[in-house]
Design a protein around this motif. Structure first.
Motif, PDB file in Angstrom:
ATOM      1  N   ASP A 142       0.833  -1.198   0.000  1.00 53.96           N
ATOM      2  CA  ASP A 142       0.000   0.000   0.000  1.00 53.96           C
ATOM      3  C   ASP A 142       0.871   1.252   0.000  1.00 53.96           C
ATOM      4  N   GLY A 143       0.468   2.222  -0.809  1.00 52.43           N
ATOM      5  CA  GLY A 143       1.208   3.478  -0.853  1.00 52.43           C
ATOM      6  C   GLY A 143       0.919   4.236  -2.127  1.00 52.43           C
ATOM      7  N   SER A 144       1.470   5.450  -2.183  1.00 50.81           N
ATOM      8  CA  SER A 144       1.317   6.291  -3.365  1.00 50.81           C
ATOM      9  C   SER A 144       2.524   6.101  -4.269  1.00 50.81           C
ATOM     10  N   TYR A 145       2.258   5.878  -5.535  1.00 50.78           N
ATOM     11  CA  TYR A 145       3.307   5.695  -6.532  1.00 50.78           C
ATOM     12  C   TYR A 145       3.029   6.652  -7.681  1.00 50.78           C
ATOM     13  N   TRP A 146       3.999   6.797  -8.575  1.00 52.65           N
ATOM     14  CA  TRP A 146       3.850   7.704  -9.703  1.00 52.65           C
ATOM     15  C   TRP A 146       2.632   7.339 -10.546  1.00 52.65           C
ATOM     16  N   LYS A 147       2.394   6.054 -10.750  1.00 54.84           N
ATOM     17  CA  LYS A 147       1.286   5.596 -11.601  1.00 54.84           C
ATOM     18  C   LYS A 147      -0.071   5.597 -10.888  1.00 54.84           C
ATOM     19  N   GLY A 148      -0.075   5.597  -9.580  1.00 52.20           N
ATOM     20  CA  GLY A 148      -1.347   5.552  -8.855  1.00 52.20           C
ATOM     21  C   GLY A 148      -1.147   5.227  -7.391  1.00 52.20           C
ATOM     22  N   THR A 149      -2.257   5.080  -6.680  1.00 49.83           N
ATOM     23  CA  THR A 149      -2.228   4.765  -5.258  1.00 49.83           C
ATOM     24  C   THR A 149      -2.797   3.374  -5.046  1.00 49.83           C
ATOM     25  N   VAL A 150      -2.051   2.543  -4.332  1.00 54.26           N
ATOM     26  CA  VAL A 150      -2.478   1.182  -4.038  1.00 54.26           C
ATOM     27  C   VAL A 150      -2.970   1.131  -2.595  1.00 54.26           C
ATOM     28  N   VAL A 151      -4.196   0.655  -2.409  1.00 54.58           N
ATOM     29  CA  VAL A 151      -4.765   0.469  -1.073  1.00 54.58           C
ATOM     30  C   VAL A 151      -5.422  -0.900  -1.046  1.00 54.58           C
ATOM     31  N   ASN A 152      -5.050  -1.720  -0.096  1.00 53.59           N
ATOM     32  CA  ASN A 152      -5.574  -3.081   0.036  1.00 53.59           C
ATOM     33  C   ASN A 152      -5.439  -3.873  -1.257  1.00 53.59           C
ATOM     34  N   GLY A 153      -4.355  -3.653  -1.970  1.00 56.47           N
ATOM     35  CA  GLY A 153      -4.086  -4.410  -3.185  1.00 56.47           C
ATOM     36  C   GLY A 153      -4.812  -3.932  -4.421  1.00 56.47           C
ATOM     37  N   GLY A 154      -5.551  -2.826  -4.322  1.00 54.10           N
ATOM     38  CA  GLY A 154      -6.302  -2.319  -5.468  1.00 54.10           C
ATOM     39  C   GLY A 154      -6.008  -0.854  -5.729  1.00 54.10           C
ATOM     40  N   ASP A 155      -6.395  -0.383  -6.907  1.00 49.00           N
ATOM     41  CA  ASP A 155      -6.225   1.026  -7.265  1.00 49.00           C
ATOM     42  C   ASP A 155      -7.248   1.868  -6.513  1.00 49.00           C
ATOM     43  N   LEU A 156      -6.791   2.863  -5.788  1.00 50.15           N
ATOM     44  CA  LEU A 156      -7.678   3.672  -4.948  1.00 50.15           C
ATOM     45  C   LEU A 156      -8.755   4.391  -5.763  1.00 50.15           C
ATOM     46  N   ILE A 157      -8.351   5.116  -6.800  1.00 49.57           N
ATOM     47  CA  ILE A 157      -9.316   5.906  -7.576  1.00 49.57           C
ATOM     48  C   ILE A 157     -10.291   4.990  -8.318  1.00 49.57           C
ATOM     49  N   GLY A 158      -9.781   3.931  -8.919  1.00 47.67           N
ATOM     50  CA  GLY A 158     -10.657   2.981  -9.616  1.00 47.67           C
ATOM     51  C   GLY A 158     -11.648   2.323  -8.681  1.00 47.67           C
ATOM     52  N   THR A 159     -11.195   1.990  -7.481  1.00 46.94           N
ATOM     53  CA  THR A 159     -12.087   1.368  -6.495  1.00 46.94           C
ATOM     54  C   THR A 159     -13.165   2.355  -6.058  1.00 46.94           C
ATOM     55  N   MET A 160     -12.781   3.606  -5.859  1.00 42.13           N
ATOM     56  CA  MET A 160     -13.773   4.611  -5.467  1.00 42.13           C
ATOM     57  C   MET A 160     -14.807   4.822  -6.568  1.00 42.13           C
ATOM     58  N   ARG A 161     -14.379   4.798  -7.827  1.00 42.88           N
ATOM     59  CA  ARG A 161     -15.334   4.935  -8.943  1.00 42.88           C
ATOM     60  C   ARG A 161     -16.307   3.758  -8.972  1.00 42.88           C
ATOM     61  N   ALA A 162     -15.773   2.549  -8.801  1.00 43.07           N
ATOM     62  CA  ALA A 162     -16.628   1.361  -8.810  1.00 43.07           C
ATOM     63  C   ALA A 162     -17.612   1.395  -7.647  1.00 43.07           C
ATOM     64  N   GLN A 163     -17.130   1.804  -6.463  1.00 39.50           N
ATOM     65  CA  GLN A 163     -18.028   1.891  -5.312  1.00 39.50           C
ATOM     66  C   GLN A 163     -19.108   2.932  -5.528  1.00 39.50           C
ATOM     67  N   ALA A 164     -18.757   4.060  -6.132  1.00 40.19           N
ATOM     68  CA  ALA A 164     -19.756   5.103  -6.416  1.00 40.19           C
ATOM     69  C   ALA A 164     -20.828   4.582  -7.362  1.00 40.19           C
ATOM     70  N   LYS A 165     -20.416   3.833  -8.378  1.00 36.51           N
ATOM     71  CA  LYS A 165     -21.379   3.280  -9.343  1.00 36.51           C
ATOM     72  C   LYS A 165     -22.356   2.344  -8.634  1.00 36.51           C
ATOM     73  N   TRP A 166     -21.848   1.421  -7.812  1.00 33.03           N
ATOM     74  CA  TRP A 166     -22.713   0.462  -7.126  1.00 33.03           C
ATOM     75  C   TRP A 166     -23.549   1.132  -6.037  1.00 33.03           C
ATOM     76  N   ASN A 167     -22.999   2.153  -5.360  1.00 30.29           N
ATOM     77  CA  ASN A 167     -23.781   2.893  -4.369  1.00 30.29           C
ATOM     78  C   ASN A 167     -24.938   3.639  -5.027  1.00 30.29           C
ATOM     79  N   SER A 168     -24.703   4.195  -6.221  1.00 31.49           N
ATOM     80  CA  SER A 168     -25.774   4.891  -6.940  1.00 31.49           C
ATOM     81  C   SER A 168     -26.888   3.923  -7.310  1.00 31.49           C
ATOM     82  N   ARG A 169     -26.523   2.762  -7.805  1.00 31.27           N
ATOM     83  CA  ARG A 169     -27.536   1.762  -8.140  1.00 31.27           C
ATOM     84  C   ARG A 169     -28.329   1.351  -6.892  1.00 31.27           C
ATOM     85  N   ALA A 170     -27.633   1.178  -5.787  1.00 31.94           N
ATOM     86  CA  ALA A 170     -28.309   0.796  -4.542  1.00 31.94           C
ATOM     87  C   ALA A 170     -29.262   1.889  -4.078  1.00 31.94           C
ATOM     88  N   ALA A 171     -28.837   3.141  -4.202  1.00 30.86           N
ATOM     89  CA  ALA A 171     -29.694   4.248  -3.776  1.00 30.86           C
ATOM     90  C   ALA A 171     -30.956   4.337  -4.635  1.00 30.86           C
TER      91      ALA A 171
END
Length: 92
Positions: free
Chosen positions: A41-70
């Motif tokens: 986990d950490g910030s790198y030039w190409k992106g940020t890794v958190v829990n083995g996944g891309d932070l920004i991509g994970t947040m986008r995916a969560q936003a999409k599924w949260n919108s559907r749930a709402a």
């Protein structure tokens, strides 16, 4: 079948979909950028890794599924209100 029963069943389905969408939102994880796989986990030039996944991509995916749930939760409420109004009007 009466309309109130159909609305209640539709509400049940929408509520179940909402729950499924929120569960997916809680566990979805976007893969890290190429070259960052297996990095700690950490910030790198190409992106940020958190829990083995891309932070920004994970947040986008969560936003999409949260919108559907709402939206599914809102449909659940509207269907319940509609069923209640129909039942109340049929009694009078």
């Amino acid at each position: 079948m009466n309309v109130a029963l159909i609305l209640n069943v539709a509400s049940l389905v929408a509520g179940l979909l909402s729950a499924v969408f929120w569960i997916i939102s809680a566990v979805v994880k976007a893969p890290p950028e190429p070259g960052l796989e297996g990095k700690p986990d950490g910030s790198y030039w190409k992106g940020t890794v958190v829990n083995g996944g891309d932070l920004i991509g994970t947040m986008r995916a969560q936003a999409k599924w949260n919108s559907r749930a709402a939206f599914a939760a809102a449909a659940t409420v509207l269907l319940q209100i509609s069923a209640g109004v129909i039942v109340a009007n049929s009694v009078n």
